[in-house]
Motif scaffolding. Structure first.
Motif, PDB file in Angstrom:
ATOM      1  N   ASN A  55      60.132  75.128  82.079  1.00  0.00           N
ATOM      2  CA  ASN A  55      58.937  74.974  81.241  1.00  0.00           C
ATOM      3  C   ASN A  55      57.930  74.135  82.020  1.00  0.00           C
ATOM      4  OD1 ASN A  55      58.866  72.139  79.022  1.00  0.00           O
ATOM      5  ND2 ASN A  55      60.053  72.266  80.899  1.00  0.00           N
ATOM      6  N   GLY A  56      56.713  74.091  81.517  1.00  0.00           N
ATOM      7  CA  GLY A  56      55.694  73.328  82.207  1.00  0.00           C
ATOM      8  C   GLY A  56      54.526  73.009  81.297  1.00  0.00           C
ATOM      9  N   PRO A  57      53.579  72.198  81.776  1.00  0.00           N
ATOM     10  CA  PRO A  57      52.407  71.855  80.973  1.00  0.00           C
ATOM     11  C   PRO A  57      51.609  73.077  80.531  1.00  0.00           C
ATOM     12  CG  PRO A  57      52.585  70.421  82.883  1.00  0.00           C
ATOM     13  CD  PRO A  57      53.599  71.505  83.072  1.00  0.00           C
ATOM     14  N   GLY A  58      51.647  74.152  81.321  1.00  0.00           N
ATOM     15  CA  GLY A  58      50.905  75.361  80.971  1.00  0.00           C
ATOM     16  C   GLY A  58      51.680  76.337  80.121  1.00  0.00           C
ATOM     17  N   GLY A  59      52.742  75.869  79.454  1.00  0.00           N
ATOM     18  CA  GLY A  59      53.600  76.744  78.668  1.00  0.00           C
ATOM     19  C   GLY A  59      53.300  76.712  77.187  1.00  0.00           C
ATOM     20  N   GLU A  60      54.351  76.927  76.399  1.00  0.00           N
ATOM     21  CA  GLU A  60      54.219  77.029  74.943  1.00  0.00           C
ATOM     22  C   GLU A  60      55.392  76.303  74.282  1.00  0.00           C
ATOM     23  OE1 GLU A  60      53.755  80.538  76.382  1.00  0.00           O
ATOM     24  OE2 GLU A  60      55.775  80.316  77.139  1.00  0.00           O
ATOM     25  N   VAL A  61      55.277  76.033  72.962  1.00  0.00           N
ATOM     26  CA  VAL A  61      56.368  75.357  72.258  1.00  0.00           C
ATOM     27  C   VAL A  61      56.303  75.631  70.757  1.00  0.00           C
ATOM     28  CG1 VAL A  61      55.074  73.167  72.163  1.00  0.00           C
ATOM     29  CG2 VAL A  61      57.570  73.169  71.853  1.00  0.00           C
ATOM     30  N   PRO A  62      56.996  76.647  70.260  1.00  0.00           N
ATOM     31  CA  PRO A  62      57.179  76.761  68.809  1.00  0.00           C
ATOM     32  C   PRO A  62      57.991  75.583  68.286  1.00  0.00           C
ATOM     33  CG  PRO A  62      57.687  78.829  69.931  1.00  0.00           C
ATOM     34  CD  PRO A  62      57.562  77.781  70.992  1.00  0.00           C
ATOM     35  N   ILE A  63      57.576  75.057  67.151  1.00  0.00           N
ATOM     36  CA  ILE A  63      58.233  73.880  66.577  1.00  0.00           C
ATOM     37  C   ILE A  63      58.483  74.108  65.087  1.00  0.00           C
ATOM     38  CG2 ILE A  63      58.030  71.412  66.071  1.00  0.00           C
ATOM     39  CD1 ILE A  63      56.171  71.144  68.465  1.00  0.00           C
ATOM     40  N   ALA A 107      48.958  85.948  81.991  1.00  0.00           N
ATOM     41  CA  ALA A 107      48.729  84.629  81.392  1.00  0.00           C
ATOM     42  C   ALA A 107      48.312  84.732  79.930  1.00  0.00           C
ATOM     43  CB  ALA A 107      47.648  83.885  82.176  1.00  0.00           C
ATOM     44  N   VAL A 108      48.763  83.770  79.159  1.00  0.00           N
ATOM     45  CA  VAL A 108      48.284  83.550  77.792  1.00  0.00           C
ATOM     46  C   VAL A 108      47.686  82.147  77.734  1.00  0.00           C
ATOM     47  CG1 VAL A 108      49.936  85.116  76.718  1.00  0.00           C
ATOM     48  CG2 VAL A 108      50.549  82.706  77.042  1.00  0.00           C
ATOM     49  N   VAL A 109      47.008  81.851  76.649  1.00  0.00           N
ATOM     50  CA  VAL A 109      46.461  80.506  76.467  1.00  0.00           C
ATOM     51  C   VAL A 109      47.612  79.498  76.473  1.00  0.00           C
ATOM     52  CG1 VAL A 109      45.313  78.958  74.834  1.00  0.00           C
ATOM     53  CG2 VAL A 109      44.451  81.290  75.189  1.00  0.00           C
ATOM     54  N   PRO A 110      47.564  78.490  77.332  1.00  0.00           N
ATOM     55  CA  PRO A 110      48.629  77.480  77.353  1.00  0.00           C
ATOM     56  C   PRO A 110      48.588  76.630  76.095  1.00  0.00           C
ATOM     57  CG  PRO A 110      46.853  76.855  78.842  1.00  0.00           C
ATOM     58  CD  PRO A 110      46.532  78.231  78.361  1.00  0.00           C
ATOM     59  N   ALA A 111      49.644  76.703  75.297  1.00  0.00           N
ATOM     60  CA  ALA A 111      49.605  76.133  73.944  1.00  0.00           C
ATOM     61  C   ALA A 111      50.406  74.857  73.782  1.00  0.00           C
ATOM     62  CB  ALA A 111      50.124  77.176  72.944  1.00  0.00           C
ATOM     63  N   ALA A 112      51.254  74.509  74.736  1.00  0.00           N
ATOM     64  CA  ALA A 112      52.183  73.396  74.525  1.00  0.00           C
ATOM     65  C   ALA A 112      51.466  72.069  74.302  1.00  0.00           C
ATOM     66  CB  ALA A 112      53.147  73.291  75.708  1.00  0.00           C
ATOM     67  N   PHE A 113      50.469  71.768  75.122  1.00  0.00           N
ATOM     68  CA  PHE A 113      49.797  70.467  75.035  1.00  0.00           C
ATOM     69  C   PHE A 113      49.214  70.255  73.647  1.00  0.00           C
ATOM     70  CE2 PHE A 113      46.254  67.538  75.501  1.00  0.00           C
ATOM     71  CZ  PHE A 113      46.791  66.534  76.284  1.00  0.00           C
ATOM     72  N   THR A 114      48.443  71.210  73.170  1.00  0.00           N
ATOM     73  CA  THR A 114      47.821  71.073  71.854  1.00  0.00           C
ATOM     74  C   THR A 114      48.865  71.009  70.749  1.00  0.00           C
ATOM     75  OG1 THR A 114      45.778  72.144  72.547  1.00  0.00           O
ATOM     76  CG2 THR A 114      46.300  72.216  70.203  1.00  0.00           C
TER      77      THR A 114
END
Length: 611
Positions: A55-63, A107-114
C-alpha cells in the motif's frame, strides 16, 4: 488447539495489523489517551511507510467503524473513482481491450489520505501533527526492510532501472535492492507530509481546521498539482510494452468528495455482520452467510472436507454474482443488488449446491428473474498475446529471494495488501483495509516520493455492465473490512489482505469462531484455503474455475476426499493461506468488559497487541 501465539486479552485497548510497527503505533496512541480512531489513523500512515510493497500514500482505504458515542456504524467509501478522461472510448482509442495493470493509465483518484483524515476529524480526538509523527519519523529516520519488500523490489528492479527512473531513485539506493533487515528511508515522502502539515498549520489554528486544510492541501494544493503535472507530461512504460501519459488530472482530485454511508448487513445466528456496499466485494461475505445458514455447519468440523466443500461452493456462487452484479457504474441496478441478499434468493442459491460434487461452471444468479449480462472473458487471452509481463502484472509482484550472492530472477505473482483493527476501552471499533499505490504499480512522482493506485484495472470495457470503466465512477474494489455485532452489541472487527481471497479467508475465519467456538487466534491459525472460480480482479483478468488451494496442514484423507468430490486441489505450503487480523470486545460473566485480539503468524510480521 495449539496456537502459534496467545490470543491477546486486556481491558484497556487492543490492536491488530499486518505489521508489528503499525500495531505498536496504534497501541502507543491508545496508551497516550487517543481513541480507536486516532490509533487506526496513526497505524494506517505507518503502514504506508513500512509495507510500501502492499500500500502507499497514493492508494485507497475502505473503512468500517463503530462510534460508541453515536451508537452507530459507518462505512467510509475510501475507494477513489476513475478520472474524468477515463472511458471505454478513451482506452479503445489507444488500442486497449482492457485497462492495463501497471503504469499511469489505470490510475484512480488517490483516496487514502482524505479518508483517514475524515475519520480523524469526525471521530478522533488527536491533532494531525501527533497522528502523522510516527509515519514521518519512520520515513525520515528509517524502517526495517521486510524480506517481502526486498522480493518486491527485486522483481521490478529492471523495470525501475530501465524505465521508471523516479522509482529507482526511491527504491534502489546505489542501484541495489535493499537487503532484508536493513534500514531504508523515504525522505521525499517525509518532506511531502511535513509540507502538508506545515501549510495546514499556517492556514488554521483549530484541530478540525488544520485537518480540513491538510485535505485541501492534498486534493487542491501542491499534491494535486504535482500529480497533474506528472500525469500530463510523462509517458510511462506499462503492460502494453509501450509508453503512455496518464488520464488523472488536478480537477479529479479537487472535485472528489468522500462518501460515508450505512454498511449493508446480514444476520447469522446471534451475529449481525456488516460490510461495505456493492461498490466493494463486501456483500460476497453476506451472500455466503445467507447461503450457509441452511448448511448445518456445526455438524462438520472446520478441518473436514465437508466443511471446506460447502463453504467453497457458497463462495463460487458469490464470486459469480460479484462478476455479474457488483459495481456502481450506470449499468448497476440497486434493486437487483439488494435482491441478492434476500432470504428467498439465498435459499434458491443454496439449492444449487450439491453436497457430493464440486461445481465446474460459473453460475451467476437471476435476482428478480433478471438474466445476468457477463463481460467478455476471452479478453485476457487476447491481451496476453501482445502484453509485456516481464516486469509484473496488476497485482504486487514478488521474486524469490535466495542468499544475497545468488539472487535469482524467477518471479512469483502473489496479491496482497494490509489491514488494521483497533478497539478501545470506550467501545469504539475500526476495521480498515488500506491498499493500492504499492511501489510496483506505478512510478513514483519525483516531487512527492510515491506512486498512485492502479485500481482502475478492476473495471471492464464491455458497455453497460455494473463495473464498466466510467468517468468519475469508482471501480468495484476487492478491499473488504468487516464488523460484527453479537446480540446487538458491537463485538468484532476483522479483515485480511488477499485480493479475491479476502471474503473467503474472512468467512472461514468467522465461521470457525462463530460456529465452532474457536477463539480468535485459533480461528486464524487453523488450516486455511481459497477457491479460484472466477476471473481475477487484477489484470489481465484471467479466468480459472474449480481450483481449490489448500494448506498442507489439512489431514491427507480430507484432501483426498475433496479430490473425490471433484475439486481440482492444489496443496501449498503449510502456512501459505490467509492473512487475518481481528479485535473484539465482549462482557464476561461478572459484567466486566474484556478486549481480545489476534493476528496472522504467516510471514512473521502481523502482530496483535493490547493490555
Amino acid at each position: 488447539m495449539f496456537t502459534t501465539r496467545p490470543e491477546i486479552t486486556g481491558t484497556f485497548g487492543v490492536a491488530s495489523s499486518t505489521h508489528w510497527l503499525a500495531s505498536q503505533t496504534a497501541m502507543g496512541v491508545l496508551e497516550r489517551g487517543g481513541n480507536a480512531f486516532d490509533a487506526a489513523v496513526a497505524a494506517g500512515f505507518v503502514l504506508q511507510v513500512v509495507e510500501p510493497h502492499l500500500n502507499g500514500p497514493g492508494g485507497e482505504v475502505p473503512i468500517l467503524l463503530w462510534d460508541e458515542r453515536q451508537r452507530r456504524m459507518h462505512a467510509l467509501r475510501g475507494q477513489g473513482p476513475a478520472p474524468q478522461e477515463a472511458s471505454v472510448a478513451a482506452f479503445r482509442s489507444l488500442g486497449f481491450e482492457q485497462v492495463p495493470g501497471i503504469g499511469l493509465l489505470p490510475a484512480v483518484v488517490p483516496a487514502a489520505f482524505t479518508t483517514w483524515l475524515v475519520m480523524l476529524r469526525d471521530h478522533g480526538s488527536w491533532e494531525l501533527a501527533d497522528v502523522l509523527a510516527p509515519a514521518i519519523g519512520y520515513a525520515r529516520d528509517g524502517f526495517p526492510v521486510l524480506p517481502r519488500l526486498s522480493q518486491a523490489i527485486l522483481a521490478v528492479r529492471e523495470l525501475f532501472a530501465q524505465h521508471w527512473h523516479s522509482s529507482a531513485a526511491v527504491w534502489l539506493p546505489g542501484g541495489k535492492v535493499p537487503m532484508p533487515g536493513s534500514l531504508h528511508t523515504l525522505p521525499a515522502l517525509a518532506a511531502t507530509y511535513e509540507r502538508i502539515l506545515q501549510t495546514a498549520q499556517g492556514e488554521a489554528s483549530t484541530r478540525t481546521g488544520v485537518i480540513d486544510a491538510a485535505i485541501r492541501g492534498w486534493q487542491q494544493g501542491f499534491v494535486a498539482r504535482e500529480i497533474d503535472r506528472y500525469y500530463r507530461s510523462e509517458a510511462v512504460y506499462d503492460t502494453s510494452g509501450e509508453r503512455h501519459t496518464g488520464l488523472l488530472r488536478y480537477e479529479d482530485l479537487a472535485e472528489w468528495r468522500l462518501q460515508a454511508d450505512a454498511p449493508v448487513t446480514a444476520d447469522f445466528g446471534r451475529y449481525t455482520v456488516a460490510k461495505c456496499g456493492f461498490w466493494s466485494q463486501g456483500p460476497m461475505f453476506l451472500q455466503q452467510l445467507g447461503v450457509l445458514r441452511q448448511a448445518d455447519l456445526a455438524a462438520h468440523g472446520p478441518g473436514t472436507a465437508d466443511f471446506v466443500h460447502l463453504v467453497s461452493e457458497a463462495a463460487k456462487l458469490a464470486l459469480a454474482d460479484r462478476l455479474a452484479w457488483y459495481g456502481t457504474a450506470p449499468g448497476a441496478q440497486e434493486r437487483l443488488q439488494q435482491a441478492l441478499l434476500s432470504d428467498d434468493y439465498l435459499r434458491a442459491r443454496w439449492a444449487l449446491i450439491d453436497p457430493h460434487r464440486a461445481s465446474q461452471v460459473l453460475r451467476p444468479g437471476q435476482p428478480l428473474d433478471v438474466a445476468p449480462r457477463m463481460p467478455d472473458l476471452g479478453v485476457a487471452a487476447r491481451t496476453l498475446q501482445n502484453a509485456e509481463i516481464r516486469f509484473g502484472v496488476g497485482e504486487p509482484t514478488f521474486a524469490t529471494l535466495p542468499p544475497p550472492s545468488e539472487w535469482a530472477e524467477r518471479e512469483i505473482f502473489v496479491g496482497d495488501t494490509c489491514h488494521v483493527d483497533v478497539v478501545d476501552r470506550q467501545g469504539n471499533m475500526v476495521a480498515a483495509t488500506p491498499s493500492g499505490g504499492w511501489l510496483s504499480s506505478s512510478p513514483a512522482i519525483p516531487a512527492l516520493g510515491f506512486g498512485i493506485s492502479t485500481r482502475l484495472q478492476m473495471t471492464w470495457m464491455d458497455e453497460g455492465l455494473p463495473n464498466t470503466v466510467t468517468p468519475r465512477v469508482a471501480p468495484c474494489t476487492t478491499l473488504s473490512p468487516t464488523l460484527a455485532l453479537r446480540d446487538g452489541e458491537p463485538y468484532l472487527a476483522f479483515g485480511t489482505p488477499g485480493g479475491d481471497q479476502q471474503d473467503q479467508w474472512s468467512v472461514a475465519f468467522f465461521l470457525r469462531h462463530a460456529v465452532h467456538g474457536m477463539n480468535l487466534q485459533e480461528a486464524i491459525d487453523a488450516p486455511a484455503w481459497h477457491v479460484k472460480h472466477a476471473p481475477s480482479s487484477f489484470w489481465p483478468r484471467s479466468t480459472v474455475l474449480n481450483t481449490l488451494q489448500l494448506e498442507s496442514r489439512f489431514d491427507a484423507p480430507e484432501i483426498e476426499r475433496l479430490r473425490a468430490l471433484g475439486h481440482q486441489v492444489n496443496v501449498g505450503e503449510p502456512w501459505s493461506e490467509s492473512r487475518m487480523c481481528a479485535a473484539a470486545r465482549s462482557t464476561d460473566t461478572r459484567g466486566r468488559t474484556v478486549l481480545r485480539a489476534a493476528a496472522n503468524p504467516r510471514g512473521m510480521q502481523g502482530y496483535a497487541v493490547g493490555r
